[in-house]
Design an enzyme around this catalytic site. Structure first.
Site, PDB file in Angstrom:
ATOM      1  N   ASP A  14       0.785  -1.246   0.000  1.00  0.00           N
ATOM      2  CA  ASP A  14       0.000   0.000   0.000  1.00  0.00           C
ATOM      3  C   ASP A  14       0.818   1.297   0.000  1.00  0.00           C
ATOM      4  O   ASP A  14       0.488   2.242   0.736  1.00  0.00           O
ATOM      5  CB  ASP A  14      -0.966   0.014   1.198  1.00  0.00           C
ATOM      6  CG  ASP A  14      -1.988  -1.114   1.150  1.00  0.00           C
ATOM      7  OD1 ASP A  14      -1.869  -1.992   0.276  1.00  0.00           O
ATOM      8  OD2 ASP A  14      -2.899  -1.130   1.991  1.00  0.00           O
ATOM      9  N   ASP A  56      -4.605  -0.666  -1.635  1.00  0.00           N
ATOM     10  CA  ASP A  56      -5.941  -0.448  -1.119  1.00  0.00           C
ATOM     11  C   ASP A  56      -6.748   0.070  -2.316  1.00  0.00           C
ATOM     12  O   ASP A  56      -6.314   1.021  -2.989  1.00  0.00           O
ATOM     13  CB  ASP A  56      -5.834   0.630  -0.022  1.00  0.00           C
ATOM     14  CG  ASP A  56      -6.638   0.322   1.214  1.00  0.00           C
ATOM     15  OD1 ASP A  56      -7.017  -0.840   1.435  1.00  0.00           O
ATOM     16  OD2 ASP A  56      -6.879   1.279   1.986  1.00  0.00           O
ATOM     17  N   HIS A  58     -10.451   0.881  -2.840  1.00  0.00           N
ATOM     18  CA  HIS A  58     -11.808   0.961  -2.291  1.00  0.00           C
ATOM     19  C   HIS A  58     -12.819   1.516  -3.286  1.00  0.00           C
ATOM     20  O   HIS A  58     -12.489   2.419  -4.066  1.00  0.00           O
ATOM     21  CB  HIS A  58     -11.817   1.884  -1.070  1.00  0.00           C
ATOM     22  CG  HIS A  58     -11.008   1.399   0.090  1.00  0.00           C
ATOM     23  ND1 HIS A  58     -11.038   0.108   0.544  1.00  0.00           N
ATOM     24  CD2 HIS A  58     -10.159   2.076   0.922  1.00  0.00           C
ATOM     25  CE1 HIS A  58     -10.248   0.005   1.604  1.00  0.00           C
ATOM     26  NE2 HIS A  58      -9.690   1.170   1.837  1.00  0.00           N
ATOM     27  N   SER A  64     -15.256   1.538   5.396  1.00  0.00           N
ATOM     28  CA  SER A  64     -14.235   2.055   6.325  1.00  0.00           C
ATOM     29  C   SER A  64     -14.198   3.574   6.337  1.00  0.00           C
ATOM     30  O   SER A  64     -13.504   4.170   7.160  1.00  0.00           O
ATOM     31  CB  SER A  64     -12.856   1.504   5.953  1.00  0.00           C
ATOM     32  OG  SER A  64     -12.327   2.171   4.816  1.00  0.00           O
ATOM     33  N   HIS A  75     -10.271   7.374   1.274  1.00  0.00           N
ATOM     34  CA  HIS A  75      -8.896   7.233   0.772  1.00  0.00           C
ATOM     35  C   HIS A  75      -8.847   6.109  -0.252  1.00  0.00           C
ATOM     36  O   HIS A  75      -9.678   5.201  -0.238  1.00  0.00           O
ATOM     37  CB  HIS A  75      -7.936   6.922   1.933  1.00  0.00           C
ATOM     38  CG  HIS A  75      -8.251   5.621   2.619  1.00  0.00           C
ATOM     39  ND1 HIS A  75      -9.224   5.506   3.580  1.00  0.00           N
ATOM     40  CD2 HIS A  75      -7.752   4.365   2.451  1.00  0.00           C
ATOM     41  CE1 HIS A  75      -9.306   4.251   3.989  1.00  0.00           C
ATOM     42  NE2 HIS A  75      -8.426   3.528   3.308  1.00  0.00           N
ATOM     43  N   LYS A 100      -6.943  -4.844  -3.098  1.00  0.00           N
ATOM     44  CA  LYS A 100      -7.692  -5.408  -1.970  1.00  0.00           C
ATOM     45  C   LYS A 100      -8.706  -4.417  -1.423  1.00  0.00           C
ATOM     46  O   LYS A 100      -8.640  -3.221  -1.729  1.00  0.00           O
ATOM     47  CB  LYS A 100      -6.741  -5.837  -0.862  1.00  0.00           C
ATOM     48  CG  LYS A 100      -5.999  -4.671  -0.246  1.00  0.00           C
ATOM     49  CD  LYS A 100      -5.076  -5.140   0.850  1.00  0.00           C
ATOM     50  CE  LYS A 100      -4.238  -3.997   1.374  1.00  0.00           C
ATOM     51  NZ  LYS A 100      -5.017  -2.908   1.976  1.00  0.00           N
ATOM     52  N   GLU A 107     -14.107  -4.552   5.316  1.00  0.00           N
ATOM     53  CA  GLU A 107     -12.747  -4.041   5.469  1.00  0.00           C
ATOM     54  C   GLU A 107     -11.798  -5.206   5.198  1.00  0.00           C
ATOM     55  O   GLU A 107     -12.127  -6.362   5.482  1.00  0.00           O
ATOM     56  CB  GLU A 107     -12.542  -3.482   6.879  1.00  0.00           C
ATOM     57  CG  GLU A 107     -11.150  -2.934   7.143  1.00  0.00           C
ATOM     58  CD  GLU A 107     -10.723  -1.813   6.179  1.00  0.00           C
ATOM     59  OE1 GLU A 107     -10.563  -2.096   4.969  1.00  0.00           O
ATOM     60  OE2 GLU A 107     -10.541  -0.673   6.632  1.00  0.00           O
ATOM     61  N   ALA A 135       0.465   0.573   6.148  1.00  0.00           N
ATOM     62  CA  ALA A 135       1.033   1.157   7.356  1.00  0.00           C
ATOM     63  C   ALA A 135       1.386   0.035   8.328  1.00  0.00           C
ATOM     64  O   ALA A 135       0.655  -0.939   8.428  1.00  0.00           O
ATOM     65  CB  ALA A 135       0.006   2.098   8.004  1.00  0.00           C
ATOM     66  N   CYS A 139      -2.121  -2.359   7.626  1.00  0.00           N
ATOM     67  CA  CYS A 139      -2.064  -3.337   6.534  1.00  0.00           C
ATOM     68  C   CYS A 139      -0.773  -4.149   6.512  1.00  0.00           C
ATOM     69  O   CYS A 139      -0.783  -5.311   6.119  1.00  0.00           O
ATOM     70  CB  CYS A 139      -2.328  -2.650   5.206  1.00  0.00           C
ATOM     71  SG  CYS A 139      -4.061  -2.130   5.082  1.00  0.00           S
TER      72      CYS A 139
END
Ligand code: VGL
Ligand code: ZN
Length: 198
Positions: A14, A56, A58, A64, A75, A100, A107, A135, A139
């Protein structure tokens, strides 16, 4: 033992614009991982070892996000500039990109969660995973611990990871948790000291 052979894979978690300074969910010093990861990429690429990049990814209404009942500002919305990899992160030839947390109602911090990551690793006979990125306290931790559960040997690249630190000390606690589970710490110096086999 930390060995760089054909069963060793690099997993970069990420490293996206939104998680770096200037993004919508910035990790303090998140961009500091970029030059370090570039060195890891160079080492793996020069030896023809597999490199995976998770992202990530989304939907705009992801659960989330605060406006949908979650804890985070919006984000890494799929296809937007914030979801792009950091512009200075080298994307290796033949890299495998794993998206993902793409379903609105779930989530998924771990790169293994709902993705083909484990299957792709096994298809390449990868047993040993070096994991770094963003992070540390979300993740990266979830991906490293899931890697163990999936039966891989996992090293945390401590010099190439940074945490969100919602609560101060979260990254240190995450590293303790990972080490308690069996994740081992590694840095570039450890790799450079290796007699590399192939
Ligand atoms: C992450 C918070 C929300 C991460 C992803 O990549 O660590 N953190 N979504
Ligand atoms: Zn997210």
């Amino acid at each position: 033992m930390l060995i760089l052979d054909s069963s060793t894979a690099l997993i970069i978690v990420d490293v996206q614009r939104d998680f770096c300074p200037g993004g919508s969910l910035p990790v303090p010093e998140g961009d500091a991982v970029v030059p370090v990861l570039a060195s890891y990429v160079e080492i793996f690429q020069s030896r023809g070892l597999p490199i995976f990049y998770t992202r990530d990814w989304h939907p705009p209404d992801h659960c989330s996000f605060k406006e949908h009942g979650g804890i985070w500002p919006a984000h890494c919305v799929a296809g937007t500039p914030g979801a792009e990899f950091h512009p200075r992160l080298p994307i290796a030839r033949g890299a495998i990109i794993i998206s993902k947390a793409a379903a609105p109602d779930r989530e998924a911090y771990s790169g293994f969660d709902g993705t083909p990551l484990a299957r792709e690793l096994r298809a390449r006979d990868s047993h040993r995973l070096l994991v770094g990125g963003l992070a540390t306290d979300y993740c990266v931790k979830a991906t490293a611990l899931d890697g163990l559960r999936e039966g891989f040997h996992v090293w945390l690249l401590v010099d190439a990871s940074r945490g969100v630190e919602v609560h101060p000390g979260d990254s240190a606690r995450a590293i303790e948790e990972m080490e308690a589970g069996g994740v081992r710490p590694a840095t570039l110096a450890d790799l450079r000291g290796l007699s590399v086999r192939s």
